[in-house]
Motif scaffolding. Structure first.
Motif, PDB file in Angstrom:
ATOM      1  N   GLN A  87      28.493  85.910 134.722  1.00 16.39           N
ATOM      2  CA  GLN A  87      29.698  85.245 134.251  1.00 16.39           C
ATOM      3  C   GLN A  87      30.297  85.979 133.053  1.00 16.39           C
ATOM      4  O   GLN A  87      31.514  86.150 132.955  1.00 16.39           O
ATOM      5  N   GLY A  88      29.456  86.432 132.126  1.00 16.26           N
ATOM      6  CA  GLY A  88      29.942  87.176 130.964  1.00 16.26           C
ATOM      7  C   GLY A  88      30.637  88.464 131.351  1.00 16.26           C
ATOM      8  O   GLY A  88      31.615  88.876 130.715  1.00 16.26           O
ATOM      9  N   ALA A  89      30.143  89.121 132.400  1.00 16.99           N
ATOM     10  CA  ALA A  89      30.782  90.356 132.868  1.00 16.99           C
ATOM     11  C   ALA A  89      32.205  90.094 133.330  1.00 16.99           C
ATOM     12  O   ALA A  89      33.090  90.940 133.155  1.00 16.99           O
ATOM     13  N   ARG A  90      32.434  88.928 133.916  1.00 14.17           N
ATOM     14  CA  ARG A  90      33.798  88.597 134.332  1.00 14.17           C
ATOM     15  C   ARG A  90      34.678  88.265 133.123  1.00 14.17           C
ATOM     16  O   ARG A  90      35.843  88.658 133.061  1.00 14.17           O
ATOM     17  N   GLU A  91      34.116  87.557 132.150  1.00 11.20           N
ATOM     18  CA  GLU A  91      34.897  87.144 130.988  1.00 11.20           C
ATOM     19  C   GLU A  91      35.225  88.310 130.057  1.00 11.20           C
ATOM     20  O   GLU A  91      36.243  88.291 129.365  1.00 11.20           O
ATOM     21  N   MET A  92      34.386  89.334 130.044  1.00  9.21           N
ATOM     22  CA  MET A  92      34.562  90.411 129.067  1.00  9.21           C
ATOM     23  C   MET A  92      35.839  91.216 129.293  1.00  9.21           C
ATOM     24  O   MET A  92      36.310  91.908 128.381  1.00  9.21           O
ATOM     25  N   LEU A  93      36.401  91.166 130.499  1.00  8.37           N
ATOM     26  CA  LEU A  93      37.586  91.959 130.814  1.00  8.37           C
ATOM     27  C   LEU A  93      38.885  91.189 130.631  1.00  8.37           C
ATOM     28  O   LEU A  93      39.960  91.706 130.936  1.00  8.37           O
ATOM     29  N   ASP A  94      38.796  89.960 130.112  1.00 12.01           N
ATOM     30  CA  ASP A  94      39.993  89.178 129.858  1.00 12.01           C
ATOM     31  C   ASP A  94      40.780  89.788 128.699  1.00 12.01           C
ATOM     32  O   ASP A  94      40.249  89.982 127.601  1.00 12.01           O
ATOM     33  N   GLU A  95      42.039  90.086 128.938  1.00 11.59           N
ATOM     34  CA  GLU A  95      42.835  90.819 127.951  1.00 11.59           C
ATOM     35  C   GLU A  95      43.090  89.999 126.688  1.00 11.59           C
ATOM     36  O   GLU A  95      43.080  90.542 125.574  1.00 11.59           O
ATOM     37  N   ASP A  96      43.324  88.702 126.826  1.00 13.14           N
ATOM     38  CA  ASP A  96      43.548  87.869 125.649  1.00 13.14           C
ATOM     39  C   ASP A  96      42.314  87.839 124.761  1.00 13.14           C
ATOM     40  O   ASP A  96      42.415  87.914 123.530  1.00 13.14           O
ATOM     41  N   TYR A  97      41.150  87.717 125.380  1.00 16.48           N
ATOM     42  CA  TYR A  97      39.910  87.736 124.606  1.00 16.48           C
ATOM     43  C   TYR A  97      39.730  89.071 123.874  1.00 16.48           C
ATOM     44  O   TYR A  97      39.403  89.112 122.679  1.00 16.48           O
ATOM     45  N   LEU A  98      39.933  90.178 124.579  1.00 14.43           N
ATOM     46  CA  LEU A  98      39.757  91.494 123.961  1.00 14.43           C
ATOM     47  C   LEU A  98      40.747  91.702 122.820  1.00 14.43           C
ATOM     48  O   LEU A  98      40.391  92.259 121.774  1.00 14.43           O
ATOM     49  N   ARG A  99      41.996  91.279 123.025  1.00 12.13           N
ATOM     50  CA  ARG A  99      42.975  91.406 121.940  1.00 12.13           C
ATOM     51  C   ARG A  99      42.507  90.653 120.701  1.00 12.13           C
ATOM     52  O   ARG A  99      42.506  91.184 119.598  1.00 12.13           O
ATOM     53  N   SER A 100      42.104  89.413 120.881  1.00 16.45           N
ATOM     54  CA  SER A 100      41.639  88.608 119.753  1.00 16.45           C
ATOM     55  C   SER A 100      40.437  89.249 119.085  1.00 16.45           C
ATOM     56  O   SER A 100      40.348  89.303 117.858  1.00 16.45           O
ATOM     57  N   ARG A 101      39.522  89.730 119.885  1.00 18.96           N
ATOM     58  CA  ARG A 101      38.297  90.370 119.377  1.00 18.96           C
ATOM     59  C   ARG A 101      38.622  91.571 118.488  1.00 18.96           C
ATOM     60  O   ARG A 101      38.154  91.678 117.358  1.00 18.96           O
ATOM     61  N   ILE A 102      39.441  92.459 118.988  1.00 20.25           N
ATOM     62  CA  ILE A 102      39.713  93.693 118.260  1.00 20.25           C
ATOM     63  C   ILE A 102      40.667  93.455 117.098  1.00 20.25           C
ATOM     64  O   ILE A 102      40.584  94.115 116.061  1.00 20.25           O
ATOM     65  N   GLU A 103      41.561  92.471 117.228  1.00 21.66           N
ATOM     66  CA  GLU A 103      42.435  92.152 116.104  1.00 21.66           C
ATOM     67  C   GLU A 103      41.669  91.506 114.947  1.00 21.66           C
ATOM     68  O   GLU A 103      42.072  91.625 113.795  1.00 21.66           O
ATOM     69  N   GLN A 104      40.561  90.826 115.236  1.00 22.03           N
ATOM     70  CA  GLN A 104      39.716  90.316 114.146  1.00 22.03           C
ATOM     71  C   GLN A 104      39.179  91.472 113.314  1.00 22.03           C
ATOM     72  O   GLN A 104      39.184  91.426 112.077  1.00 22.03           O
ATOM     73  N   VAL A 105      38.704  92.506 113.982  1.00 20.35           N
ATOM     74  CA  VAL A 105      38.203  93.690 113.276  1.00 20.35           C
ATOM     75  C   VAL A 105      39.321  94.329 112.465  1.00 20.35           C
ATOM     76  O   VAL A 105      39.138  94.681 111.286  1.00 20.35           O
ATOM     77  N   ALA A 106      40.494  94.466 113.064  1.00 18.51           N
ATOM     78  CA  ALA A 106      41.628  95.081 112.372  1.00 18.51           C
ATOM     79  C   ALA A 106      42.055  94.246 111.161  1.00 18.51           C
ATOM     80  O   ALA A 106      42.449  94.807 110.127  1.00 18.51           O
ATOM     81  N   TYR A 107      41.998  92.924 111.274  1.00 19.94           N
ATOM     82  CA  TYR A 107      42.386  92.055 110.158  1.00 19.94           C
ATOM     83  C   TYR A 107      41.456  92.261 108.963  1.00 19.94           C
ATOM     84  O   TYR A 107      41.919  92.427 107.826  1.00 19.94           O
ATOM     85  N   LEU A 108      40.141  92.256 109.205  1.00 18.05           N
ATOM     86  CA  LEU A 108      39.198  92.461 108.107  1.00 18.05           C
ATOM     87  C   LEU A 108      39.371  93.858 107.509  1.00 18.05           C
ATOM     88  O   LEU A 108      39.332  94.029 106.286  1.00 18.05           O
TER      89      LEU A 108
END
Length: 473
Positions: free
Chosen positions: A320-341
């Motif tokens: 299930q995680g393998a399917r969720e990991m490719l969601d674009e909204d999730y990835l955007r949020s994930r990487i934007e958290q890093v960029a914000y810090l």
């Protein structure tokens, strides 16, 4: 590709705030307690100034690692409960393998209990003593397993990766000429395989371009050398390709991901990162004969090839995680958290690795504490000071992590001396990031008064896990 303009976030509706919120709701909580400075001082002393040895109850915000620290989704938990009640081991294994085959494109899949187990199995099977293994920078456990199998590690990453201030968009790239030089010098038969890490951890979470992957794959195939990906953070790498590489913006993340995987002969994966689970990993390859060798070796260490030492619930959670990991909204949020810090620290003058990577912000301890030599373990000291100031646990990625040369016994002196602030997936909010930034800025304001450390206990391998230190000042 020597420099680039920072990528723009994906287009959001006109009503959206400047910083987009997380694309999920929080349904379960874990209480956090900020301890006193006195308690943190006692805890750090007890841990020998090694943040790995701090007890979790003494940590307020934990940026030690993104491995096994993700928040799993309600769907993952539901799948795990159903597996325990209704699925046989064979059914759970079949569901896992079918998912991995469909997303990654490899016909032969071998589950393991975590990523370093996959590295161990691969290294023991594929490396003859004295052979070389080309890598785009080292990762601690990867190099340890390659050298333990008798291999000779060779770094063929581009030079920009060793410069924290360089703004190359794909600092994880391999240098094709360095790889060709190794092959010419030693002969293709002496290169066990090429190990290409996606989103290179020790370089600052830096991605590899699709163009570079194509070039490296062509070199490997022309010489009959296997190309193996450390695909632990491949989904995040695919997102960077979409955002940074020319002519990629219109392509979907799954489409980019599938092309990436198509160039590899095999992958090792720690599922505890991209796949959003707390335990698990796998090996996947294209060659049936190689798979049989891997399978037989894994039987001695990892349990049955149909489970890798994992429970049924773990196999379906990975699927299930393998399917969720490719969601674009999730990835955007994930990487934007890093960029914000990263932006919060950059705006305060804190030197960081540029551009920010996919899973963590890396502080350049050399520039943060320029008065300390590497022999004084500046990144290790800085990680301790950040914890004392704010209760935030980070970790060293410098001379301590690099270890000693197996031939000379002397310290290795990496050009990068970093402190890693690793953000777990779907766990922390912007408020947590702000608190971490404020604590680091407080340490930065008094940086000239910070002294070094001496090592008082050193294990023979992977010393960053258990070494102990004491302040010199």
């Amino acid at each position: 590709m020597a420099c680039f303009e920072p990528e723009q976030p994906l287009a959001l509706p006109a009503w959206s705030p400047e910083v987009a919120p997380e694309p999920y709701r929080i349904k379960a909580i874990e209480p956090l307690v900020l301890t006193t400075r006195a308690r943190r001082e006692a805890a750090l002393q007890e841990a020998g100034w090694n943040t790995f040895l701090l007890r979790s109850q003494d940590v307020y915000i934990d940026f030690l690692t993104d491995s096994g620290t993700s928040a799993m989704s309600s769907t993952q938990w539901a799948e795990m409960l159903r597996a325990a009640e209704t699925l046989t081991y064979s059914e759970a294994y079949d569901r896992f393998v079918e998912t991995i085959r469909g997303l990654y494109g490899f016909p032969y899949v071998l589950p393991t209990h975590q990523g370093r187990a996959a590295e161990h199995v691969l290294s023991q099977v594929m490396i003859r003593p004295g052979q070389y293994v080309a890598n785009n920078m080292y990762f601690t456990t990867t190099r340890e397993h390659q050298e333990r199998a008798g291999g000779i590690f060779v770094d063929v990453i581009i030079d920009e990766a060793h410069d924290p201030a360089a703004k190359h968009p794909f600092k994880g790239n391999m240098d094709p000429e360095k790889l060709r030089d190794l092959i010419r010098r030693e002969g293709p038969e002496q290169v066990a395989y090429v190990c290409l890490e996606l989103n290179v951890n020790m370089a600052g979470g830096q991605p590899v371009s699709l163009e570079n992957v194509r070039t490296i794959a062509e070199i490997c195939r022309s010489h009959g050398i296997p190309l193996i990906f450390d695909a632990t953070r491949a989904a995040e790498n695919a997102y960077f390709i979409k955002m940074r590489e020319p002519d990629m913006q219109a392509r979907s993340i799954p489409d980019i991901f599938r092309e990436l995987m198509s160039y590899a002969d095999g992958v090792t994966v720690s599922a505890k990162k991209d796949l959003l689970v707390n335990i698990g990993g796998f090996l996947a390859v294209r060659d049936a004969a190689l798979y049989r060798r891997l399978e037989q070796f894994a039987l001695r260490f990892e349990g049955h090839p149909a489970d890798g030492g994992l429970a049924r619930r773990d196999l379906v959670a990975m699927a299930q995680g393998a399917r969720e990991m490719l969601d674009e909204d999730y990835l955007r949020s994930r990487i934007e958290q890093v960029a914000y810090l990263a932006a919060r620290l950059r705006d305060g003058g804190v030197p960081i690795v540029e551009p920010p990577g996919g899973h963590a912000v890396f502080i350049d301890a050399r520039r943060f504490l320029p008065h300390l030599s590497q022999d004084q373990f500046p990144a290790q000291r800085l990680a301790g000071e950040i914890y004392l100031a704010s209760g935030v646990r980070t970790m060293e990625r410098g001379i301590v992590s690099a270890g000693r040369d197996p031939k000379t016994g002397r310290h290795k002196y990496p050009r990068l001396e970093l402190v890693r602030l690793t953000i777990p997936r779907r766990v922390y909010t912007q408020g947590h990031l702000d608190l971490a930034a404020e604590g680091i800025l407080e340490v930065f304001a008094r940086r000239e008064r910070i002294g070094g450390l001496r090592m008082v206990f050193e294990p023979p391998t992977l010393r960053f896990f258990t070494a102990r230190f004491e302040p010199t000042v």
